[in-house]
Motif scaffolding. Sequence first.
Motif, PDB file in Angstrom:
ATOM      1  N   GLY A  38    -114.153 -44.793  -8.446  1.00 49.74           N
ATOM      2  CA  GLY A  38    -114.740 -43.565  -7.709  1.00 49.74           C
ATOM      3  C   GLY A  38    -114.703 -42.444  -8.382  1.00 49.74           C
ATOM      4  O   GLY A  38    -114.296 -42.360  -9.893  1.00 49.74           O
ATOM      5  N   SER A  39    -114.989 -41.448  -7.600  1.00 51.45           N
ATOM      6  CA  SER A  39    -115.113 -40.059  -8.130  1.00 51.45           C
ATOM      7  C   SER A  39    -113.772 -39.220  -8.096  1.00 51.45           C
ATOM      8  O   SER A  39    -113.169 -39.139  -7.032  1.00 51.45           O
ATOM      9  CB  SER A  39    -116.275 -39.100  -7.478  1.00 51.45           C
ATOM     10  N   TRP A  40    -113.423 -38.591  -9.101  1.00 52.05           N
ATOM     11  CA  TRP A  40    -112.059 -37.557  -9.220  1.00 52.05           C
ATOM     12  C   TRP A  40    -112.576 -36.267  -9.778  1.00 52.05           C
ATOM     13  O   TRP A  40    -113.278 -36.231 -10.535  1.00 52.05           O
ATOM     14  CB  TRP A  40    -111.210 -38.348 -10.151  1.00 52.05           C
ATOM     15  N   SER A  41    -111.813 -35.473  -9.253  1.00 54.33           N
ATOM     16  CA  SER A  41    -111.966 -33.977  -9.903  1.00 54.33           C
ATOM     17  C   SER A  41    -110.648 -33.761 -10.576  1.00 54.33           C
ATOM     18  O   SER A  41    -109.443 -34.293 -10.311  1.00 54.33           O
ATOM     19  CB  SER A  41    -112.286 -32.943  -8.829  1.00 54.33           C
ATOM     20  N   PHE A  42    -110.345 -33.111 -11.652  1.00 50.82           N
ATOM     21  CA  PHE A  42    -109.300 -32.655 -12.233  1.00 50.82           C
ATOM     22  C   PHE A  42    -108.971 -31.164 -12.731  1.00 50.82           C
ATOM     23  O   PHE A  42    -110.135 -30.551 -12.892  1.00 50.82           O
ATOM     24  CB  PHE A  42    -109.012 -33.421 -13.415  1.00 50.82           C
ATOM     25  N   GLN A  43    -107.932 -30.764 -12.907  1.00 50.49           N
ATOM     26  CA  GLN A  43    -107.506 -29.639 -13.349  1.00 50.49           C
ATOM     27  C   GLN A  43    -106.316 -29.547 -14.215  1.00 50.49           C
ATOM     28  O   GLN A  43    -105.263 -30.223 -13.718  1.00 50.49           O
ATOM     29  CB  GLN A  43    -107.358 -28.643 -12.179  1.00 50.49           C
ATOM     30  N   THR A  44    -106.340 -28.953 -15.384  1.00 54.69           N
ATOM     31  CA  THR A  44    -105.010 -28.970 -16.258  1.00 54.69           C
ATOM     32  C   THR A  44    -104.205 -27.673 -15.821  1.00 54.69           C
ATOM     33  O   THR A  44    -104.945 -26.635 -15.020  1.00 54.69           O
ATOM     34  CB  THR A  44    -105.592 -28.819 -17.687  1.00 54.69           C
ATOM     35  N   ARG A  45    -103.041 -27.557 -16.190  1.00 55.10           N
ATOM     36  CA  ARG A  45    -102.405 -26.218 -16.142  1.00 55.10           C
ATOM     37  C   ARG A  45    -102.733 -25.539 -17.406  1.00 55.10           C
ATOM     38  O   ARG A  45    -103.258 -25.983 -18.397  1.00 55.10           O
ATOM     39  CB  ARG A  45    -100.865 -26.400 -16.309  1.00 55.10           C
ATOM     40  N   GLU A 132    -105.191 -41.004  -3.606  1.00 51.34           N
ATOM     41  CA  GLU A 132    -105.896 -39.609  -3.602  1.00 51.34           C
ATOM     42  C   GLU A 132    -105.459 -38.836  -5.135  1.00 51.34           C
ATOM     43  O   GLU A 132    -105.806 -38.135  -5.052  1.00 51.34           O
ATOM     44  CB  GLU A 132    -105.678 -38.865  -2.454  1.00 51.34           C
ATOM     45  N   ARG A 133    -104.334 -39.164  -5.729  1.00 49.90           N
ATOM     46  CA  ARG A 133    -103.742 -38.524  -6.705  1.00 49.90           C
ATOM     47  C   ARG A 133    -103.315 -39.089  -7.984  1.00 49.90           C
ATOM     48  O   ARG A 133    -102.700 -40.283  -7.626  1.00 49.90           O
ATOM     49  CB  ARG A 133    -102.796 -37.654  -6.127  1.00 49.90           C
ATOM     50  N   MET A 134    -103.601 -38.786  -9.011  1.00 49.07           N
ATOM     51  CA  MET A 134    -102.909 -39.366 -10.321  1.00 49.07           C
ATOM     52  C   MET A 134    -102.586 -37.827 -11.135  1.00 49.07           C
ATOM     53  O   MET A 134    -103.151 -36.950 -11.040  1.00 49.07           O
ATOM     54  CB  MET A 134    -103.993 -39.724 -11.282  1.00 49.07           C
ATOM     55  N   PHE A 135    -101.306 -38.080 -11.717  1.00 44.89           N
ATOM     56  CA  PHE A 135    -100.854 -36.810 -12.588  1.00 44.89           C
ATOM     57  C   PHE A 135    -100.510 -37.573 -13.949  1.00 44.89           C
ATOM     58  O   PHE A 135    -100.276 -38.508 -14.036  1.00 44.89           O
ATOM     59  CB  PHE A 135     -99.453 -36.404 -11.771  1.00 44.89           C
ATOM     60  N   PHE A 148    -105.261 -34.978 -11.211  1.00 46.59           N
ATOM     61  CA  PHE A 148    -106.879 -35.790 -10.835  1.00 46.59           C
ATOM     62  C   PHE A 148    -106.452 -35.917  -9.416  1.00 46.59           C
ATOM     63  O   PHE A 148    -105.436 -36.420  -8.824  1.00 46.59           O
ATOM     64  CB  PHE A 148    -106.826 -37.100 -11.377  1.00 46.59           C
ATOM     65  N   ARG A 149    -107.662 -35.732  -8.566  1.00 54.94           N
ATOM     66  CA  ARG A 149    -107.728 -35.617  -7.087  1.00 54.94           C
ATOM     67  C   ARG A 149    -109.045 -36.302  -6.571  1.00 54.94           C
ATOM     68  O   ARG A 149    -109.881 -36.281  -7.330  1.00 54.94           O
ATOM     69  CB  ARG A 149    -107.401 -34.524  -6.194  1.00 54.94           C
ATOM     70  N   ARG A 150    -109.011 -37.073  -5.856  1.00 52.50           N
ATOM     71  CA  ARG A 150    -110.242 -37.723  -5.171  1.00 52.50           C
ATOM     72  C   ARG A 150    -111.169 -36.370  -4.980  1.00 52.50           C
ATOM     73  O   ARG A 150    -110.836 -35.426  -4.555  1.00 52.50           O
ATOM     74  CB  ARG A 150    -110.092 -38.447  -3.697  1.00 52.50           C
ATOM     75  N   ALA A 151    -112.502 -36.723  -5.389  1.00 55.51           N
ATOM     76  CA  ALA A 151    -113.295 -35.600  -5.740  1.00 55.51           C
ATOM     77  C   ALA A 151    -113.800 -34.817  -4.219  1.00 55.51           C
ATOM     78  O   ALA A 151    -113.856 -33.937  -4.122  1.00 55.51           O
ATOM     79  CB  ALA A 151    -114.665 -36.176  -6.194  1.00 55.51           C
ATOM     80  N   ASN A 152    -113.690 -35.733  -3.196  1.00 52.62           N
ATOM     81  CA  ASN A 152    -114.065 -35.125  -1.944  1.00 52.62           C
ATOM     82  C   ASN A 152    -112.996 -34.233  -1.681  1.00 52.62           C
ATOM     83  O   ASN A 152    -112.962 -33.399  -0.390  1.00 52.62           O
ATOM     84  CB  ASN A 152    -114.112 -36.400  -0.916  1.00 52.62           C
TER      85      ASN A 152
END
Length: 156
Positions: A38-45, A132-135, A148-152
């Motif tokens: 599925g869809s994930w959104s992500f953000q780095t430090r 819901e979360r990957m790190f 990474f978090r589920r996009a929703n």
Amino acid sequence: MSTYLKPALGLLFLALAAGLPASAVKGKTDTDKSDVLGSWSFQTRPYREGQCVMTGTMNLSPHPEEGRYDCEITAVEMCSMWGRSVVRQSCDARRFGNQVSVRSTIEEMIESKAPDLLYVPDNFTLTIQSHERMFGALVSAVTAPVEFRRANDGIS
């Protein structure tokens, strides 16, 4: 066992099963292959001495080979020294237990403020924390922690 008791026990079992999470009823666990699809959104430090941050989306889709996924990433890198880059990448993801390795190939530079900028594909090494979360880490021209978090759910 009496004929009246059997239907009552059957109804009791159904009632108990209805109260369980769907994953328990179907025999799934948090480490099932389907949990990362599925869809994930992500953000780095922040990285590069706090001057850059990367956000984006990743979509993982099924692959015929067990433990492997087809994927696509759109990464947005924002750096104070050279502006914003938006890059569409295809990727191959492989899962080993609760670890996910993502290897990317640049398909298209959608936006780049620095014309001479050499953009290196964005690879990730991740640990599945939950459905819901990957790190883990961005492993590219630089290395930075990433979530990474589920996009929703989004990332704030």
